[in-house]
Design an enzyme around this catalytic site. Structure first.
Site, PDB file in Angstrom:
ATOM      1  N   TRP A 120      -7.399   3.840 -10.792  1.00  0.00           N
ATOM      2  CA  TRP A 120      -6.585   3.643  -9.296  1.00  0.00           C
ATOM      3  C   TRP A 120      -7.455   2.725  -8.445  1.00  0.00           C
ATOM      4  O   TRP A 120      -6.620   1.908  -7.750  1.00  0.00           O
ATOM      5  CB  TRP A 120      -6.496   5.139  -8.690  1.00  0.00           C
ATOM      6  CG  TRP A 120      -5.944   5.023  -7.344  1.00  0.00           C
ATOM      7  CD1 TRP A 120      -6.480   4.913  -6.145  1.00  0.00           C
ATOM      8  CD2 TRP A 120      -4.500   4.934  -7.118  1.00  0.00           C
ATOM      9  NE1 TRP A 120      -5.438   5.025  -5.112  1.00  0.00           N
ATOM     10  CE2 TRP A 120      -4.324   4.808  -5.953  1.00  0.00           C
ATOM     11  CE3 TRP A 120      -3.384   4.894  -8.064  1.00  0.00           C
ATOM     12  CZ2 TRP A 120      -2.986   4.851  -5.178  1.00  0.00           C
ATOM     13  CZ3 TRP A 120      -2.243   4.860  -7.687  1.00  0.00           C
ATOM     14  CH2 TRP A 120      -1.780   4.928  -6.081  1.00  0.00           C
ATOM     15  N   TRP A 121      -8.692   2.711  -8.239  1.00  0.00           N
ATOM     16  CA  TRP A 121      -9.537   1.907  -7.364  1.00  0.00           C
ATOM     17  C   TRP A 121      -9.286   0.513  -7.914  1.00  0.00           C
ATOM     18  O   TRP A 121      -9.121  -0.163  -7.109  1.00  0.00           O
ATOM     19  CB  TRP A 121     -10.862   2.249  -7.483  1.00  0.00           C
ATOM     20  CG  TRP A 121     -11.294   3.505  -6.732  1.00  0.00           C
ATOM     21  CD1 TRP A 121     -10.558   4.228  -5.729  1.00  0.00           C
ATOM     22  CD2 TRP A 121     -12.620   4.385  -6.905  1.00  0.00           C
ATOM     23  NE1 TRP A 121     -11.253   5.191  -5.130  1.00  0.00           N
ATOM     24  CE2 TRP A 121     -12.400   5.292  -5.805  1.00  0.00           C
ATOM     25  CE3 TRP A 121     -13.604   4.185  -7.470  1.00  0.00           C
ATOM     26  CZ2 TRP A 121     -13.415   6.226  -5.581  1.00  0.00           C
ATOM     27  CZ3 TRP A 121     -14.768   5.048  -7.305  1.00  0.00           C
ATOM     28  CH2 TRP A 121     -14.604   6.031  -6.379  1.00  0.00           C
TER      29      TRP A 121
ATOM     30  N   TYR B 209       0.900  -1.211   0.016  1.00  0.00           N
ATOM     31  CA  TYR B 209       0.048   0.007   0.042  1.00  0.00           C
ATOM     32  C   TYR B 209       0.989   1.377  -0.233  1.00  0.00           C
ATOM     33  O   TYR B 209       0.759   2.318  -0.624  1.00  0.00           O
ATOM     34  CB  TYR B 209      -0.996  -0.036   1.155  1.00  0.00           C
ATOM     35  CG  TYR B 209      -1.994   0.999   1.111  1.00  0.00           C
ATOM     36  CD1 TYR B 209      -3.196   0.926   0.570  1.00  0.00           C
ATOM     37  CD2 TYR B 209      -1.577   2.287   1.855  1.00  0.00           C
ATOM     38  CE1 TYR B 209      -4.144   1.936   0.504  1.00  0.00           C
ATOM     39  CE2 TYR B 209      -2.737   3.196   1.963  1.00  0.00           C
ATOM     40  CZ  TYR B 209      -3.750   3.149   1.221  1.00  0.00           C
ATOM     41  OH  TYR B 209      -4.679   4.208   1.270  1.00  0.00           O
TER      42      TYR B 209
ATOM     43  N   HIS C 115       1.411   4.240  -3.087  1.00  0.00           N
ATOM     44  CA  HIS C 115       1.075   5.469  -2.651  1.00  0.00           C
ATOM     45  C   HIS C 115       2.412   6.426  -2.789  1.00  0.00           C
ATOM     46  O   HIS C 115       2.444   7.738  -3.173  1.00  0.00           O
ATOM     47  CB  HIS C 115       0.421   5.830  -1.170  1.00  0.00           C
ATOM     48  CG  HIS C 115      -1.005   5.527  -1.302  1.00  0.00           C
ATOM     49  ND1 HIS C 115      -1.496   4.167  -1.427  1.00  0.00           N
ATOM     50  CD2 HIS C 115      -2.006   6.455  -1.681  1.00  0.00           C
ATOM     51  CE1 HIS C 115      -2.807   4.416  -1.499  1.00  0.00           C
ATOM     52  NE2 HIS C 115      -3.021   5.602  -1.670  1.00  0.00           N
TER      53      HIS C 115
END
Length: 105
Positions: A77-78, A19, A23
């Site tokens: 992105w999702w 994650y 990011h």
């Protein structure tokens, strides 16, 4: 004037490093879409004991955040993030709005 919004999401166990990696390399066009929609000061925090992600952002009064879910970049992105966090069937991250109960005067 701006308002702050806070919400919680759920990270799948064992996905904290991935994650953060994703990011750290956030797509420039996604960052631009957020800023263009009136979002600033956006941060996400992890509780490693529960895998809860706590997000807080500031947005201008006349923001256009409501239109972001319909954009190609946000939907992409999702989909990119769906394998490492809890999402609805359409890849939208499951979010719980948080109520502010204290602000230091």
């Amino acid at each position: 004037m701006s308002e702050r919004v806070a919400f919680r999401m759920n990270l799948n166990p064992g996905q904290a490093a991935e994650y953060e990696k994703r990011h750290d390399a956030i797509w420039p066009e996604l960052a631009k879409a957020l800023k263009d929609a009136g979002v600033s000061d956006y941060s996400i925090w992890l509780d490693p004991e529960t895998n809860h992600l706590f997000a807080i952002l500031a947005r201008i009064d006349n923001h256009t955040m409501d239109a972001l879910p319909r954009t190609e970049i946000v939907q992409r992105w999702w989909k990119f993030m769906a394998d490492i966090m809890e999402t609805a069937p359409d890849n939208v991250p499951v979010q719980v709005e948080l109520k502010q109960v204290f602000l230091l005067p």
